[in-house]
Design an enzyme around this catalytic site. Structure first.
Site, PDB file in Angstrom:
ATOM      1  CG  HIS A   1      -0.510   0.446   2.468  1.00  0.00           C
ATOM      2  ND1 HIS A   1      -0.133  -0.421   3.465  1.00  0.00           N
ATOM      3  CD2 HIS A   1      -0.315   1.693   2.971  1.00  0.00           C
ATOM      4  CE1 HIS A   1       0.266   0.273   4.521  1.00  0.00           C
ATOM      5  NE2 HIS A   1       0.171   1.559   4.250  1.00  0.00           N
TER       6      HIS A   1
ATOM      7  CG  ASP B   1       0.073  -3.813   2.838  1.00  0.00           C
ATOM      8  OD1 ASP B   1       0.492  -3.359   1.752  1.00  0.00           O
ATOM      9  OD2 ASP B   1      -0.190  -3.110   3.831  1.00  0.00           O
TER      10      ASP B   1
ATOM     11  CB  SER C   1       2.934   1.755   6.153  1.00  0.00           C
ATOM     12  OG  SER C   1       1.684   1.657   6.761  1.00  0.00           O
TER      13      SER C   1
HETATM   14  N1  ARG Z   1      -1.262   2.414   7.126  1.00  0.00           N
HETATM   15  C1  ARG Z   1      -0.310   3.106   7.944  1.00  0.00           C
HETATM   16  C2  ARG Z   1       0.822   3.641   7.087  1.00  0.00           C
HETATM   17  O1  ARG Z   1       0.657   3.695   5.889  1.00  0.00           O
HETATM   18  C3  ARG Z   1       0.180   2.260   9.068  1.00  0.00           C
HETATM   19  C4  ARG Z   1      -0.862   2.125  10.095  1.00  0.00           C
HETATM   20  C5  ARG Z   1      -0.469   1.242  11.203  1.00  0.00           C
HETATM   21  N2  ARG Z   1      -1.419   1.471  12.206  1.00  0.00           N
HETATM   22  C6  ARG Z   1      -1.380   0.940  13.428  1.00  0.00           C
HETATM   23  N3  ARG Z   1      -2.269   1.286  14.276  1.00  0.00           N
HETATM   24  N4  ARG Z   1      -0.434   0.089  13.748  1.00  0.00           N
HETATM   25  O2  ARG Z   1       1.803   4.166   7.557  1.00  0.00           O
END
Ligand code: ARG
Length: 269
Positions: free
Chosen positions: A75, A128, A224
């Site tokens: 992503h 992912d 992420s």
């Molecule tokens: N989707 C987020 C990113 O792109 C990461 C989110 C992780 N969230 C969590 N509560 N651990 O950086």
């Protein structure tokens, strides 16, 4: 409305909404600085063009799993994150060995090849993962990926998540790499927390979740693609979650063992 007023109101709203305001100054959420000398396999993905020169243009994390192979979250290379398809980002870089993104040091490398899992499901978040390769091997120490039946995946294990992401859930991004301690949770707990919603759906084969019963320590936006580590082995990549550091909403990670076929097929080591 003037942006600073907007920001102040936002901060106020956040302060009122946060169940544990103390989490804000602890902070990754609830973490502490993590010198890169101890975690040389932690890398940043960056683009000045898309994210500005501040903080080296960092927008995601990544992990060196071989001298020429970096893994990250699929992503991170999506149009939702980049604003455009990744092939249109001409200055996509892997930043290696730079502790402080607001300063220099280390290297910015252009990936030679990028493989984004074509089966990544943006609804469930299943699959992912992405593999980036370098055309010259780095001297930096990579981290081994824990195999499928490695004891590192055992629920209750103490794990560490690393990142340059949001430290409060309110958009305060770190300049220095940080790390937080979280526990690997049983699949049943993860499945109960995430039976399927707009945020995603937990799938034990390809995901793992980690957190603290009372929340407070977690990955967050900008982390992420970065590493979750147990006993010197990679067990996960930061993938998703509902909010950050909330009790009952643990962080969800791409299970590192699910990366092995992709790394074997698309890695360069
Ligand atoms: N989707 C987020 C990113 O792109 C990461 C989110 C992780 N969230 C969590 N509560 N651990 O950086």
């Amino acid at each position: 409305m003037c942006p600073s007023v907007h920001a102040a109101l936002g901060a106020l709203a956040l302060a009122l909404a946060l169940p544990t305001p103390a989490a804000a100054d602890e902070s990754v959420i609830g973490g502490k600085p993590a010198p890169l000398s101890h975690s040389p396999w932690a890398v940043a993905l960056a683009s000045h063009e898309r994210f500005g020169a501040q903080r080296s243009g960092q927008f995601c994390g990544g992990v060196l799993v071989g001298h020429s192979t970096v893994v990250t979250a699929a992503h991170c290379l999506s149009k939702e994150v980049l604003g455009v398809p990744w092939r249109q980002v001409r200055d996509l870089k892997i930043v290696v060995g730079r502790d402080n993104l607001a300063a220099g040091g280390g290297q910015e490398l252009k990936p030679a090849k990028i493989w984004v899992n074509p089966r990544y499901n943006s609804w469930t978040n299943d699959g992912d993962m992405a593999v980036l390769t370098l055309d010259k091997p780095l001297p930096n120490r990579p981290i081994p990926i824990a195999g499928r039946s490695d004891s590192a995946y055992r629920p209750g294990n103490a794990a560490t998540v690393y990142g340059w992401g949001d430290t409060t859930g309110g958009g305060s991004y770190a300049s220095h790499l940080r790390a937080a301690h979280v526990n690997v949770l049983p699949d049943a707990v993860c499945a109960r927390a995430y039976p399927g919603s707009a945020d995603g759906k937990y799938r034990a084969r390809s995901m793992l979740c980690a957190g603290e019963p009372t929340g407070g320590r977690d990955a967050c936006q900008g982390d992420s693609g970065g590493p979750l580590v147990v006993g010197g082995r990679l067990v996960g990549l930061v993938s998703w979650g509902t909010g950050c550091g909330q009790a009952g909403s643990p962080g969800v990670y791409t299970r590192a063992s699910a990366l092995l076929p992709a790394v074997a097929a698309h890695g360069a080591d």
